[in-house]
Design a protein around this motif. Structure first.
Motif, PDB file in Angstrom:
ATOM      1  N   ALA A  70       0.828  -1.199   0.000  1.00  0.00           N
ATOM      2  CA  ALA A  70       0.000   0.000   0.000  1.00  0.00           C
ATOM      3  C   ALA A  70       0.864   1.251   0.000  1.00  0.00           C
ATOM      4  CB  ALA A  70      -0.925  -0.015   1.221  1.00  0.00           C
ATOM      5  N   MET A  71       1.904   1.239   0.817  1.00  0.00           N
ATOM      6  CA  MET A  71       2.775   2.401   0.890  1.00  0.00           C
ATOM      7  C   MET A  71       3.524   2.617  -0.424  1.00  0.00           C
ATOM      8  SD  MET A  71       2.040   3.681   3.661  1.00  0.00           S
ATOM      9  CE  MET A  71       3.202   5.019   3.880  1.00  0.00           C
ATOM     10  N   ALA A  72       3.885   1.531  -1.058  1.00  0.00           N
ATOM     11  CA  ALA A  72       4.595   1.651  -2.327  1.00  0.00           C
ATOM     12  C   ALA A  72       3.717   2.342  -3.366  1.00  0.00           C
ATOM     13  CB  ALA A  72       5.036   0.276  -2.807  1.00  0.00           C
ATOM     14  N   GLU A  73       2.404   2.146  -3.237  1.00  0.00           N
ATOM     15  CA  GLU A  73       1.489   2.796  -4.170  1.00  0.00           C
ATOM     16  C   GLU A  73       1.242   4.245  -3.778  1.00  0.00           C
ATOM     17  OE1 GLU A  73      -2.174   0.754  -4.642  1.00  0.00           O
ATOM     18  OE2 GLU A  73      -1.247  -0.963  -5.633  1.00  0.00           O
ATOM     19  N   LEU A  74       1.149   4.491  -2.470  1.00  0.00           N
ATOM     20  CA  LEU A  74       0.757   5.815  -1.987  1.00  0.00           C
ATOM     21  C   LEU A  74       1.915   6.789  -1.897  1.00  0.00           C
ATOM     22  CD1 LEU A  74      -1.641   4.813   0.928  1.00  0.00           C
ATOM     23  CD2 LEU A  74      -2.276   5.902  -1.219  1.00  0.00           C
ATOM     24  N   CYS A  75       3.077   6.272  -1.673  1.00  0.00           N
ATOM     25  CA  CYS A  75       4.198   7.150  -1.350  1.00  0.00           C
ATOM     26  C   CYS A  75       5.201   7.181  -2.490  1.00  0.00           C
ATOM     27  CB  CYS A  75       4.932   6.671  -0.111  1.00  0.00           C
ATOM     28  SG  CYS A  75       3.897   6.610   1.330  1.00  0.00           S
ATOM     29  N   LEU A  76       6.002   8.202  -2.368  1.00  0.00           N
ATOM     30  CA  LEU A  76       7.148   8.299  -3.248  1.00  0.00           C
ATOM     31  C   LEU A  76       8.220   7.367  -2.711  1.00  0.00           C
ATOM     32  CD1 LEU A  76       8.122  10.019  -5.646  1.00  0.00           C
ATOM     33  CD2 LEU A  76       9.031  11.630  -3.988  1.00  0.00           C
TER      34      LEU A  76
END
Ligand SMILES: [Zn+2]
Length: 113
Positions: A17-23
């Protein structure tokens, strides 16, 4: 538009999820050795994320590891995979020990200390 794609539901791990949401950023010299995904949340906040350990016993299907340099002095935090709880390494170890003691007791394998 008529193509039907069958999807099986699989919850995203925090990491995914973080890989999608964050830089995602290149690793920095200050990264933890286990950092496999260095992320940026906002202008001043970045954190290290290690590989998830997948397990069917947590609601999210994994136990995670992350560390935010700007919070808690960059202390690693264990994500217990319930979407809420992040605990310190020491707390996670204590929790794991308590669980293992009860497992041993339940199986009649308790070793008296
Ligand atoms: Zn990092």
């Amino acid at each position: 538009m008529s193509t039907f794609t069958e999807r099986t539901y699989r919850p995203k791990t925090h990491r995914e999820a973080m890989a999608e949401l964050c830089l995602t950023l290149p690793r920095t010299p200050g990264c933890h050795p286990w950092c496999t995904l260095h992320c940026q949340i906002d202008e001043t906040t970045t954190f290290c994320m290690g590989p998830d350990v997948l397990t069917p016993v947590t609601p999210n299907g994994y136990v995670g590891l992350s560390s935010c340099a700007q919070e808690r002095g960059g202390q690693p935090m264990i994500d217990l995979g319930d979407g809420l709880d992040h605990v310190t390494v020491e707390q996670a170890e204590e929790y794991a020990r308590a669980i293992l003691r009860q497992v041993a007791r339940a199986r009649g394998q308790e070793v008296s200390a």
